[in-house]
Design an enzyme around this catalytic site. Structure first.
Site, PDB file in Angstrom:
ATOM      1  N   PRO A   2      -0.318  71.200  52.266  1.00 38.03           N
ATOM      2  CA  PRO A   2      -0.524  71.402  53.692  1.00 38.03           C
ATOM      3  C   PRO A   2      -2.004  71.462  54.050  1.00 38.03           C
ATOM      4  CG  PRO A   2       1.147  72.907  52.859  1.00 38.03           C
ATOM      5  CD  PRO A   2       0.513  72.250  51.668  1.00 38.03           C
ATOM      6  N   GLU A   3      -2.323  70.917  55.205  1.00 29.31           N
ATOM      7  CA  GLU A   3      -3.690  70.993  55.710  1.00 29.31           C
ATOM      8  C   GLU A   3      -3.922  72.367  56.334  1.00 29.31           C
ATOM      9  OE1 GLU A   3      -5.878  68.242  55.749  1.00 29.31           O
ATOM     10  OE2 GLU A   3      -4.449  66.869  54.832  1.00 29.31           O
ATOM     11  N   ASN A 168      -6.390  66.144  52.425  1.00 25.39           N
ATOM     12  CA  ASN A 168      -6.521  64.702  52.250  1.00 25.39           C
ATOM     13  C   ASN A 168      -6.336  63.940  53.555  1.00 25.39           C
ATOM     14  OD1 ASN A 168      -7.177  63.089  49.973  1.00 25.39           O
ATOM     15  ND2 ASN A 168      -5.194  62.091  50.144  1.00 25.39           N
ATOM     16  N   ARG A 255      -6.958  62.007  44.130  1.00 29.46           N
ATOM     17  CA  ARG A 255      -6.384  62.110  45.469  1.00 29.46           C
ATOM     18  C   ARG A 255      -6.288  60.725  46.119  1.00 29.46           C
ATOM     19  NH1 ARG A 255      -9.498  67.160  45.638  1.00 29.46           N
ATOM     20  NH2 ARG A 255      -8.045  68.888  45.935  1.00 29.46           N
TER      21      ARG A 255
END
Length: 283
Positions: A2-3, A168, A255
């Protein structure tokens, strides 16, 4: 994973239903922290710290969760059926009017609140990108120190020790909007551009922090489907120039990183790391 804006929204919802309420019951169905220790205490605060969520109780204890890729917090009314099975629950907190359940989080820790200041993860976090006050110049200085001569912006920007909360998705979207390739070395980015990257990431995340649907391409705010410039669109046309979006794996954590080769000029030192990215470069 999660951001930071997801954790910010989660903390806001949980704060509304937990803060100031007495804990009537608490458990860790899959084992782990001794949640019964918070029964009878009052929830004092719910706070997002980068990608961590911390719940503090009036008896001096604190619960820290890190959701990684699959974890989430749900809020239910007492007696309401859960949307996920009990076997996935890592922590349950019940108050007179709500039940908060943490599902599938790999990290669930109950500790003395005083230990937060020396916690090996929390104590090393940089400033939260969503919290005021926020010193953009100090963050830019930290990015340059971390990068040195060779560090690439796409990797350094996600170092939670420098600035907490950027994930990301926002890395890719921010760098596209600023016209900077993720493999660009921080050392060759001028001060104004680096500051613009940090400010753009903060603006995007603050814009989305109180929205149910994440948007970075504001022209598509009323559209169905993705409202992102790059996220989930590898192999499709760039919405600005119609060049095909490409990607690769970046950094020690591999990533997934994407970019538009036209809008984000590829640096000379970049070499494709995966078979898919080598095929894209050859086309």
């Amino acid at each position: 994973m999660p951001e930071g804006d997801t954790l910010f929204k989660t903390a806001t919802v949980l704060r509304q239903v937990l803060a100031g309420r007495e804990v009537l019951a608490a458990s860790a169905p899959r084992g782990g922290p001794a949640m019964h220790r918070v029964v009878g205490a009052t929830v004092e605060s719910v706070e997002a710290m980068g990608k961590n969520l911390v719940i503090r109780f009036s008896n001096g204890l604190a619960l820290r969760t890190h959701l990684r890729m699959w974890g989430s917090w749900h809020r239910y009314r007492p007696g309401e059926p859960w949307r996920r099975p009990l076997a996935q629950a890592r922590a349950v907190i019940e108050t007179p009017d709500s039940v908060a359940v943490c599902f599938n989080a790999p990290t669930v820790e109950l500790m003395d609140e005083r230990a937060l200041a020396i916690h090996p993860t929390l104590s090393r976090l940089g400033p939260d990108i969503l919290v005021d006050p926020f010193d953009v110049d100090a963050v830019c200085e930290g990015l340059r120190r971390r990068a040195g001569d060779a560090g690439e912006i796409g990797e350094v920007l996600m170092d939670q020790r420098i600035v907490a909360g950027i994930g990301n998705l926002y890395k890719n979207e921010t760098l596209f909007m600023e016209g900077v390739h993720p493999y660009t070395k921080v050392a060759i980015i001028d001060d104004a551009s680096l500051r613009g990257i940090v400010e753009r990431a903060r603006d995007l995340m603050r814009f989305n922090a109180d929205r149910g649907i994440r948007i970075t391409d504001l022209r598509r705010a009323a559209h169905r489907g993705t409202r992102m410039w790059l996220h989930g669109r590898r192999g499709l046309e760039c919405r600005r120039c119609r060049t095909r979006i490409v990607g690769d794996r970046q950094g020690e954590l591999n990533r997934h990183t994407v970019w538009c080769p036209t809008c984000q000029p590829v640096p000379d030192h970049y070499r494709p790391r995966t078979a898919a990215s080598r095929r894209e470069a050859a086309e």
